[in-house]
Design a protein around this motif. Structure first.
Motif, PDB file in Angstrom:
ATOM      1  N   ALA A 190      21.569 -23.445   2.739  1.00  0.00           N
ATOM      2  CA  ALA A 190      21.531 -23.936   4.113  1.00  0.00           C
ATOM      3  C   ALA A 190      21.525 -25.455   4.158  1.00  0.00           C
ATOM      4  CB  ALA A 190      20.314 -23.373   4.841  1.00  0.00           C
ATOM      5  N   GLY A 191      20.850 -26.084   3.202  1.00  0.00           N
ATOM      6  CA  GLY A 191      20.882 -27.544   3.127  1.00  0.00           C
ATOM      7  C   GLY A 191      19.799 -28.255   3.908  1.00  0.00           C
ATOM      8  N   SER A 192      19.023 -27.525   4.714  1.00  0.00           N
ATOM      9  CA  SER A 192      17.908 -28.145   5.438  1.00  0.00           C
ATOM     10  C   SER A 192      16.907 -27.064   5.801  1.00  0.00           C
ATOM     11  CB  SER A 192      18.390 -28.856   6.703  1.00  0.00           C
ATOM     12  OG  SER A 192      18.834 -27.927   7.669  1.00  0.00           O
ATOM     13  N   VAL A 193      15.656 -27.485   6.036  1.00  0.00           N
ATOM     14  CA  VAL A 193      14.599 -26.532   6.373  1.00  0.00           C
ATOM     15  C   VAL A 193      14.892 -25.852   7.709  1.00  0.00           C
ATOM     16  CG1 VAL A 193      12.154 -26.332   6.982  1.00  0.00           C
ATOM     17  CG2 VAL A 193      12.841 -27.740   5.035  1.00  0.00           C
ATOM     18  N   GLY A 194      15.303 -26.637   8.690  1.00  0.00           N
ATOM     19  CA  GLY A 194      15.554 -26.082  10.014  1.00  0.00           C
ATOM     20  C   GLY A 194      16.653 -25.044  10.011  1.00  0.00           C
ATOM     21  N   LEU A 195      17.763 -25.343   9.348  1.00  0.00           N
ATOM     22  CA  LEU A 195      18.864 -24.392   9.297  1.00  0.00           C
ATOM     23  C   LEU A 195      18.474 -23.143   8.503  1.00  0.00           C
ATOM     24  CD1 LEU A 195      21.722 -23.787  10.132  1.00  0.00           C
ATOM     25  CD2 LEU A 195      22.551 -25.027   8.122  1.00  0.00           C
ATOM     26  N   ALA A 196      17.668 -23.320   7.454  1.00  0.00           N
ATOM     27  CA  ALA A 196      17.207 -22.167   6.671  1.00  0.00           C
ATOM     28  C   ALA A 196      16.376 -21.218   7.540  1.00  0.00           C
ATOM     29  CB  ALA A 196      16.395 -22.635   5.467  1.00  0.00           C
ATOM     30  N   LEU A 197      15.480 -21.773   8.371  1.00  0.00           N
ATOM     31  CA  LEU A 197      14.680 -20.924   9.255  1.00  0.00           C
ATOM     32  C   LEU A 197      15.563 -20.207  10.281  1.00  0.00           C
ATOM     33  CD1 LEU A 197      11.563 -23.214   9.853  1.00  0.00           C
ATOM     34  CD2 LEU A 197      11.723 -21.180   8.399  1.00  0.00           C
ATOM     35  N   ILE A 198      16.590 -20.899  10.777  1.00  0.00           N
ATOM     36  CA  ILE A 198      17.532 -20.262  11.706  1.00  0.00           C
ATOM     37  C   ILE A 198      18.250 -19.103  11.018  1.00  0.00           C
ATOM     38  CG2 ILE A 198      19.686 -20.611  12.982  1.00  0.00           C
ATOM     39  CD1 ILE A 198      18.707 -23.426  13.644  1.00  0.00           C
ATOM     40  N   VAL A 199      18.629 -19.304   9.754  1.00  0.00           N
ATOM     41  CA  VAL A 199      19.298 -18.241   9.002  1.00  0.00           C
ATOM     42  C   VAL A 199      18.386 -17.023   8.876  1.00  0.00           C
ATOM     43  CG1 VAL A 199      20.145 -17.575   6.711  1.00  0.00           C
ATOM     44  CG2 VAL A 199      20.871 -19.740   7.729  1.00  0.00           C
ATOM     45  N   TRP A 200      17.101 -17.244   8.564  1.00  0.00           N
ATOM     46  CA  TRP A 200      16.160 -16.129   8.437  1.00  0.00           C
ATOM     47  C   TRP A 200      16.030 -15.369   9.761  1.00  0.00           C
ATOM     48  CZ3 TRP A 200      14.701 -14.052   4.096  1.00  0.00           C
ATOM     49  CH2 TRP A 200      14.600 -14.831   2.931  1.00  0.00           C
ATOM     50  N   ILE A 201      15.981 -16.101  10.882  1.00  0.00           N
ATOM     51  CA  ILE A 201      15.836 -15.455  12.189  1.00  0.00           C
ATOM     52  C   ILE A 201      17.099 -14.684  12.564  1.00  0.00           C
ATOM     53  CG2 ILE A 201      15.542 -15.885  14.660  1.00  0.00           C
ATOM     54  CD1 ILE A 201      13.842 -18.348  13.885  1.00  0.00           C
ATOM     55  N   VAL A 202      18.269 -15.330  12.419  1.00  0.00           N
ATOM     56  CA  VAL A 202      19.523 -14.671  12.787  1.00  0.00           C
ATOM     57  C   VAL A 202      19.776 -13.448  11.900  1.00  0.00           C
ATOM     58  CG1 VAL A 202      22.036 -14.955  12.894  1.00  0.00           C
ATOM     59  CG2 VAL A 202      20.540 -16.773  13.732  1.00  0.00           C
ATOM     60  N   THR A 203      19.489 -13.589  10.614  1.00  0.00           N
ATOM     61  CA  THR A 203      19.692 -12.452   9.714  1.00  0.00           C
ATOM     62  C   THR A 203      18.782 -11.295  10.094  1.00  0.00           C
ATOM     63  OG1 THR A 203      20.186 -14.032   7.947  1.00  0.00           O
ATOM     64  CG2 THR A 203      19.834 -11.755   7.307  1.00  0.00           C
ATOM     65  N   GLY A 204      17.550 -11.602  10.503  1.00  0.00           N
ATOM     66  CA  GLY A 204      16.654 -10.554  10.975  1.00  0.00           C
ATOM     67  C   GLY A 204      17.187  -9.865  12.222  1.00  0.00           C
ATOM     68  N   LEU A 205      17.760 -10.642  13.137  1.00  0.00           N
ATOM     69  CA  LEU A 205      18.340 -10.059  14.352  1.00  0.00           C
ATOM     70  C   LEU A 205      19.544  -9.177  14.025  1.00  0.00           C
ATOM     71  CD1 LEU A 205      18.147 -13.146  16.762  1.00  0.00           C
ATOM     72  CD2 LEU A 205      16.685 -11.112  16.772  1.00  0.00           C
ATOM     73  N   ILE A 206      20.398  -9.650  13.098  1.00  0.00           N
ATOM     74  CA  ILE A 206      21.559  -8.841  12.699  1.00  0.00           C
ATOM     75  C   ILE A 206      21.099  -7.553  12.017  1.00  0.00           C
ATOM     76  CG2 ILE A 206      23.555  -8.759  11.162  1.00  0.00           C
ATOM     77  CD1 ILE A 206      24.057 -10.404  13.641  1.00  0.00           C
ATOM     78  N   THR A 207      20.056  -7.654  11.200  1.00  0.00           N
ATOM     79  CA  THR A 207      19.496  -6.457  10.567  1.00  0.00           C
ATOM     80  C   THR A 207      18.989  -5.484  11.617  1.00  0.00           C
ATOM     81  OG1 THR A 207      18.861  -7.718   8.596  1.00  0.00           O
ATOM     82  CG2 THR A 207      17.742  -5.624   8.963  1.00  0.00           C
ATOM     83  N   ALA A 208      18.350  -6.017  12.660  1.00  0.00           N
ATOM     84  CA  ALA A 208      17.869  -5.156  13.746  1.00  0.00           C
ATOM     85  C   ALA A 208      19.030  -4.460  14.445  1.00  0.00           C
ATOM     86  CB  ALA A 208      17.060  -5.983  14.742  1.00  0.00           C
ATOM     87  N   VAL A 209      20.140  -5.173  14.641  1.00  0.00           N
ATOM     88  CA  VAL A 209      21.327  -4.576  15.260  1.00  0.00           C
ATOM     89  C   VAL A 209      21.853  -3.439  14.381  1.00  0.00           C
ATOM     90  CG1 VAL A 209      23.743  -5.000  15.867  1.00  0.00           C
ATOM     91  CG2 VAL A 209      21.982  -6.632  16.557  1.00  0.00           C
ATOM     92  N   GLY A 210      21.953  -3.682  13.071  1.00  0.00           N
ATOM     93  CA  GLY A 210      22.394  -2.630  12.159  1.00  0.00           C
ATOM     94  C   GLY A 210      21.447  -1.445  12.156  1.00  0.00           C
ATOM     95  N   ALA A 211      20.131  -1.734  12.233  1.00  0.00           N
ATOM     96  CA  ALA A 211      19.139  -0.655  12.243  1.00  0.00           C
ATOM     97  C   ALA A 211      19.258   0.197  13.498  1.00  0.00           C
ATOM     98  CB  ALA A 211      17.738  -1.252  12.128  1.00  0.00           C
TER      99      ALA A 211
END
Length: 531
Positions: A65-86
């Protein structure tokens, strides 16, 4: 191999094993027991998602990700996408209420070959490698205190991993209830450890230690950002959420699956997303991005910085987490192989269960033997890239079955109906990731595809080819009989075991693969009988 439990004839029922089934469970015969309640169902999902990754190496997301802020956004978005798949899997799980998860859905919608290839890559690469990695991580964290100045000996690591696997195989063979209790206990343990990390992070923020969480610092990049690296960050995050679909492998053992399957998904995915995001927030309150990237075990470094003499809690937490991860993966993957054998895609003995314990002992032993072969013979660093690719490629394929199901078979009863927007969003997300995976790692993707396609000739020789020489049939029959007597197992009773297994003739026709001929209505066969 082609004669699964669902294809057995009346002659097979008169086999010694068939008569034994009536002594094992009364006149109704033996069957898989419904012993997984809502708590245990949540434990399976959470326990399989949260392995060692969040404790050991959450730096993969940050590094790309290259930065702390973007890394946290990735964790949140990935969790949301996982929820959509679930959500998609929740609908599939109650619409096609069969154990086997994505294998069963792909086979029922796209046909036998597509389902077999999904099963083939799971047998060959995904589950043995994944479980071997988790078992070796467990042994590494158990032995590391005894070798403070050097690495533990490789033979010792492999032997302890084998002992861990033997113990958990015995537990799973003995009782479904024991296996779920082990899963519940160790899932609770890892959640308590992560709760401690989050609480320590909150304390740090209360002390003013939130430099890397301030917007101007959080988005300060330490490398040149690019679309390719961001895609890899999402890929790493998605890998950390892997295991969210494992409850669908044991649908037939759930108590009231129509209620508990979606409930467990709705509880577990938000919980894991919350834990992942705030654990990463806690890490950056005690470590700079550079320190986090330099650490080989982030939670251990975090504990050394903040817990002082109690820092030993973190290595123990990692060991407990991985021990529970091995148990959960062994429990669910054995049901996948059980379902494959029941459909005639694996040797039929794997579709049998113990006459008293009602556990799929042959499938568990088969799973354990595959893991042993990886632990003692393979270089895992070579197989892990292919593991990642094959894991990633199958969820989109399975989600696409929901679109096919809705558009091609609209009359199938669907207890849960979600908007078609959800599977479309999920597929677009994965299309983005897979395109960049192919672009950045073409060799790895090509080899992974080649490994999968090796299953095509196996399918035509083992499953599609019905008229094998009589000596082959006799050999298979002898091996099946010997294995059946050694394990004291019989075919489970399909007709009366549960409402999820009682498929009437109309529903049976609806579940035939799209663009495939309708199967025979013979009650003892879900496919046309062999000529």
């Amino acid at each position: 191999m082609e004669k699964g439990a669902r294809q057995r004839t009346n002659a097979e029922k008169n086999h010694p094993g068939g008569s034994e089934s009536k002594t094992g469970s009364g006149e109704g015969g033996v069957s898989l027991k419904k012993e997984i309640g809502l708590v245990s169902a949540c434990g399976i999902i959470v326990g399989n998602i949260i392995g060692s990754g969040i404790f050991v190496s959450p730096k993969g997301v940050l590094e790309n990700a290259g930065s702390v802020g973007l890394a946290l956004i990735v964790w949140i978005v990935t969790g949301l996408i996982t929820a959509v798949g679930a959500l998609c899997y929740a609908e599939l799980g109650v619409t096609i209420p069969k154990s086997g998860g994505d294998y069963s859905y792909v086979k029922d919608i796209f046909g036998g070959l597509a389902g077999f290839l999904r099963l083939w890559i799971a047998v060959l690469v995904i589950y043995p490698t994944n479980q071997a990695v988790i078992a070796l991580t467990f042994s590494n964290y158990v032995l590391q205190p005894f070798f403070p100045t050097c690495f533990p000996p490789e033979l010792g690591l492999r032997l302890l991993a084998a002992i861990c696997l033997l113990l958990l195989t015995w537990v799973n063979c003995s009782s479904v209830r024991w296996a779920t209790r082990v899963q519940d206990i160790f899932t609770a343990g890892k959640l308590l450890a992560l709760a401690l990390i989050i609480i320590m992070g909150v304390v740090q923020i209360g002390k003013g230690e939130y430099f890397w969480l301030e917007p101007k610092n959080a988005f300060e990049t330490f490398q040149e950002p690019s679309i390719g690296l961001i895609a890899l960050a999402f890929l790493q995050g998605s890998f950390a959420y892997g295991g969210w679909n494992f409850l669908n492998y044991v649908t037939e053992e759930l108590v009231d699956p129509y209620k508990n399957l979606p409930r467990a998904i709705f509880i577990s995915i938000p919980l894991v997303t919350f834990v992942y995001v705030f654990a990463n927030v806690a890490y950056v309150t005690a470590m700079s991005p550079q320190e986090l990237l330099a650490s080989n075990a982030v939670a251990v470094t975090f504990g050394e910085k903040l817990l002082g003499v109690m820092s030993w809690i973190m290595p123990i937490s990692v060991a407990l987490s991985t021990f529970g991860g091995v148990n959960g993966s062994l429990f669910t993957s054995s049901r996948l192989f059980f379902a494959g054998a029941r459909e005639g895609h694996l040797p039929s003995v794997l579709a049998m269960i113990h006459v008293k314990r009602c556990t799929p002992i042959p499938a568990l032993l088969f799973t354990a033997s595959k893991i042993f072969s990886i632990i003692f013979t393979s270089d895992l660093t070579v197989q892990i890239p292919f593991l990642s690719l094959t894991c990633f490629s199958h969820s989109p394929q399975c989600i696409s079955t929901l679109l096919m199901l809705v558009t091609e078979k609209p009359d199938i009863p669907r207890p849960i109906k979600i908007s078609l927007l959800f599977p479309i969003i999920y597929l677009l997300f994965w299309a983005f990731l897979l395109v960049f995976s192919l672009w950045s790692e073409p060799v790895v993707c090509g080899i992974g595809l080649a490994i999968m396609l090796t299953g095509v000739p196996v399918y035509f020789l083992g499953v599609y080819w019905q008229h094998k020489p009589i000596c082959v049939h006799n050999c298979i029959k002898l091996i099946t009989l010997v294995s059946q007597k050694m394990c004291v197992v019989v075919y489970p009773n399909v007709g009366e075991s549960s409402e999820t297994e009682m498929i009437n003739e109309n529903t049976e026709e609806q579940w035939q693969p799209i663009n495939q001929p309708i199967a025979s209505k013979d009650k003892n066969c879900l496919r046309p009988p062999s000529p």
